[in-house]
Design an enzyme around this catalytic site. Structure first.
Site, PDB file in Angstrom:
ATOM      1  N   ASP A  45     171.113 -17.037  50.098  1.00 59.52           N
ATOM      2  CA  ASP A  45     171.022 -16.016  51.154  1.00 59.52           C
ATOM      3  C   ASP A  45     170.343 -14.795  50.542  1.00 59.52           C
ATOM      4  O   ASP A  45     170.862 -13.681  50.593  1.00 59.52           O
ATOM      5  CB  ASP A  45     172.406 -15.666  51.719  1.00 59.52           C
ATOM      6  CG  ASP A  45     173.324 -15.041  50.680  1.00 59.52           C
ATOM      7  OD1 ASP A  45     173.162 -15.339  49.478  1.00 59.52           O
ATOM      8  OD2 ASP A  45     174.214 -14.235  51.056  1.00 59.52           O
ATOM      9  N   ASP A 105     175.572 -14.199  41.537  1.00 55.39           N
ATOM     10  CA  ASP A 105     175.020 -15.557  41.679  1.00 55.39           C
ATOM     11  C   ASP A 105     174.499 -16.132  40.365  1.00 55.39           C
ATOM     12  O   ASP A 105     174.398 -17.356  40.212  1.00 55.39           O
ATOM     13  CB  ASP A 105     173.883 -15.550  42.711  1.00 55.39           C
ATOM     14  CG  ASP A 105     174.397 -15.319  44.119  1.00 55.39           C
ATOM     15  OD1 ASP A 105     175.587 -15.586  44.368  1.00 55.39           O
ATOM     16  OD2 ASP A 105     173.607 -14.879  44.963  1.00 55.39           O
ATOM     17  N   ASP A 160     170.835 -13.001  44.140  1.00 57.01           N
ATOM     18  CA  ASP A 160     170.155 -14.295  44.330  1.00 57.01           C
ATOM     19  C   ASP A 160     168.775 -14.265  43.684  1.00 57.01           C
ATOM     20  O   ASP A 160     168.350 -15.235  43.048  1.00 57.01           O
ATOM     21  CB  ASP A 160     169.962 -14.622  45.817  1.00 57.01           C
ATOM     22  CG  ASP A 160     171.245 -14.681  46.605  1.00 57.01           C
ATOM     23  OD1 ASP A 160     171.817 -13.604  46.857  1.00 57.01           O
ATOM     24  OD2 ASP A 160     171.687 -15.784  46.956  1.00 57.01           O
TER      25      ASP A 160
END
Ligand SMILES: [Ca+2]
Length: 326
Positions: A11, A253, A16
């Site tokens: 996402d 992440d 990320d």
């Protein structure tokens, strides 16, 4: 050496972006595709952000697929502007804001997940960095999907009952608790989880963050820019994470990605069944560890406890040394 095959479901917010760059920098892995899910921002922005990251790193040959635009059941009642409204700090301006639409694949992310994994049965590590909606949809379309995976790495959930979006809810799970439930009930492949508390307990000092983003490379300049106006990347901002776990920089992440690249970064872990709570005023979205084996479920997952921070720092540093010269 044979390369590990990776599919990344994201996402794409700032952490990320960092995690994707970590995979791009790792010569031991080959990314078959990146599937996008709503989460930090709309799925449209997620596609655009992922393509921006690939462009900075000169890796636009990797296909990007658009996936779920919302959760399965109820719209989550929590803000999704952790990294600004566009997911990457609201500082980027594209020459052509619609360019991503011609770059994203026409195939839906869930179909792409099933196709890529079915073509490479038993060989693909799936790294899930956002709400688990695309994964839940994949197992409903193809019940054999989990069996075809080599393994699954997830950033999400919690192991101590502490939440960052609700009392007991971690962001990725609270954004779509039903999908988190489906994945942790139906994905019987080897599964590895970097929970919110694990990432916070393995935070890094802010002076490391400064050194990381001040490297003289296009990827580091990009990271410096997207974190420049984002308050959570300022050491003076005190969040719940700082109150509970002490000050430091956490690239959430990146921990799941680092484990997928080199499992030796995980120094300690718990192996037990886990459950996602769907009911309750306080408990919705919470991951509970059944390390006392109270419930009949047999399938164990690996929940990380301690990280080799020396190796992790090296992976982070290398991730911003992109694009590679050869
Ligand atoms: Ca994410």
């Amino acid at each position: 050496m044979a390369q590990k095959l990776l599919v990344i479901d994201t996402d794409c917010g700032i952490d990320d972006a960092q995690a994707i760059m970590m995979a791009l920098a790792a010569r031991e892995v080959r990314i078959l595709g990146i599937t996008c899910c709503f989460g930090n921002t709309s799925v449209e922005n997620v596609c655009r952000n992922t393509l921006r990251v690939l462009s900075v790193c000169d890796r636009t040959e990797i296909p990007v697929f658009q996936g779920a635009s919302s959760c399965l059941v109820k719209t989550p009642n929590c803000p999704i502007d952790h990294f600004g409204s566009d997911g990457l700090g609201d500082v980027l301006e594209d020459e052509d804001p619609d360019l991503w639409k011609s770059q994203v694949q026409t195939e839906h992310a869930v179909n792409a997940l099933i196709r890529l994994v079915s073509k490479n049965q038993g060989k693909v590590s799936l790294v899930a960095l956002g709400p688990l909606t695309n994964l839940a949809l994949a197992v409903k379309l193809d019940p054999e999907f989990p069996k075809k995976l080599k393994n699954l790495y997830i950033m999400g959930g919690n192991m101590e009952g502490k939440g960052n979006k609700t009392v007991c809810g971690e962001f990725n799970f609270i954004m779509d608790p039903e999908s988190a439930y489906i994945v942790l009930e139906e994905f019987i492949c080897p599964t590895y989880i970097a929970s919110w508390e694990f990432t916070c307990r393995n935070k890094l000092p802010w002076d490391f963050f400064d050194a990381l983003i001040n490297q003289d490379t296009p990827a580091a300049r990009f990271m410096r820019k997207i974190t420049s106006k984002c308050s959570i990347f300022s050491p003076t901002t005190v969040t719940r994470k700082d109150v509970l776990f002490g000050p430091g920089f956490v690239s959430y992440d990146s921990y799941a990605m680092a484990a997928a690249i080199d499992f030796s970064i995980v120094k300690e872990y718990i192996e037990c069944p886990v459950h996602v709570e769907l009911q309750g005023v306080l408990g919705r979205g919470m991951m509970a560890l059944d390390d006392g084996k109270f419930l009949p479920k047999k399938h164990n997952v690996v929940v990380f406890k301690a990280c080799d921070l020396i190796k992790f720092r090296k992976l982070l540093t290398k991730s911003l040394q992109l694009p590679q010269t050869q």
